[in-house]
Write a protein that holds these residues in place. Structure first.
Motif, mmCIF file in Angstrom:
data_model
loop_
_atom_site.group_PDB
_atom_site.id
_atom_site.type_symbol
_atom_site.label_atom_id
_atom_site.label_comp_id
_atom_site.label_asym_id
_atom_site.label_seq_id
_atom_site.Cartn_x
_atom_site.Cartn_y
_atom_site.Cartn_z
ATOM 1 N N UNK A 1 25.910 46.626 151.795
ATOM 2 C CA UNK A 1 24.710 47.336 152.249
ATOM 3 C C UNK A 1 23.444 46.512 152.014
ATOM 4 N N UNK A 2 23.322 45.929 150.832
ATOM 5 C CA UNK A 2 22.148 45.120 150.520
ATOM 6 C C UNK A 2 22.047 43.909 151.454
ATOM 7 N N UNK A 3 23.175 43.305 151.777
ATOM 8 C CA UNK A 3 23.178 42.162 152.694
ATOM 9 C C UNK A 3 22.763 42.587 154.104
ATOM 10 N N UNK A 4 23.198 43.768 154.538
ATOM 11 C CA UNK A 4 22.787 44.283 155.857
ATOM 12 C C UNK A 4 21.271 44.448 155.914
ATOM 13 N N UNK A 5 20.707 45.046 154.876
ATOM 14 C CA UNK A 5 19.258 45.275 154.840
ATOM 15 C C UNK A 5 18.508 43.948 154.756
ATOM 16 N N UNK A 6 19.048 42.999 154.027
ATOM 17 C CA UNK A 6 18.405 41.683 153.943
ATOM 18 C C UNK A 6 18.339 41.025 155.322
ATOM 19 N N UNK A 7 19.380 41.199 156.132
ATOM 20 C CA UNK A 7 19.442 40.575 157.456
ATOM 21 C C UNK A 7 18.674 41.355 158.518
#
Length: 129
Positions: free
Chosen positions: A103-109
């Motif tokens: 989830x954190x990686x999705x938001x970062x991208x």
């Protein structure tokens, strides 16, 4: 017991963002489809599902998500944005952290927010990976 979280993204999740985020969750995890293509599962080496990722749903109605999750979750987001449900298996203790890394990686991208912002036992917002 499962652990559920929601990823809200400012931009539509594309294949590249999803794949990169799955790799960020765990490079050794296996991937398989389920639910007639509506679900992606991240699995351990034995094929047990650890994290289920549902297909993104576009949110077009202002206030819809605020009603469910609270206004602080959508601060800075304007419609349209996308809702992705992520469910971690209760059978393995690190599954919630894996889900939050995805989830954190999705938001970062793609921009956006994660609800809840911290995995169980986490101590900083957005800091699970």
């Amino acid at each position: 017991m499962t652990y559920d979280l929601v990823v809200l993204t400012s931009r539509a999740p594309d294949v590249r963002a999803i794949v990169d985020s799955m790799v960020h969750a765990g490079e050794t995890l296996r991937v398989r489809g389920a639910g007639g293509g509506a679900l992606i599962q991240l699995c351990d080496d034995d094929g047990r599902p650890l994290v289920n990722i549902e297909a993104a749903q576009r949110v077009d109605v202002e206030g819809e998500v605020e009603r469910l999750l609270g206004a602080e979750v959508t601060a800075g987001l304007t419609v349209p944005y996308w809702w992705v449900e992520v469910r971690a298996s209760g059978g393995r203790g690190d599954a919630p952290a894996l889900a939050h890394r995805f989830a954190d990686a999705m938001v970062e991208r793609l921009g956006g927010a994660v609800w809840p912002p911290v995995a169980p036992g986490g101590d900083e917002e957005g800091g699970n990976g």
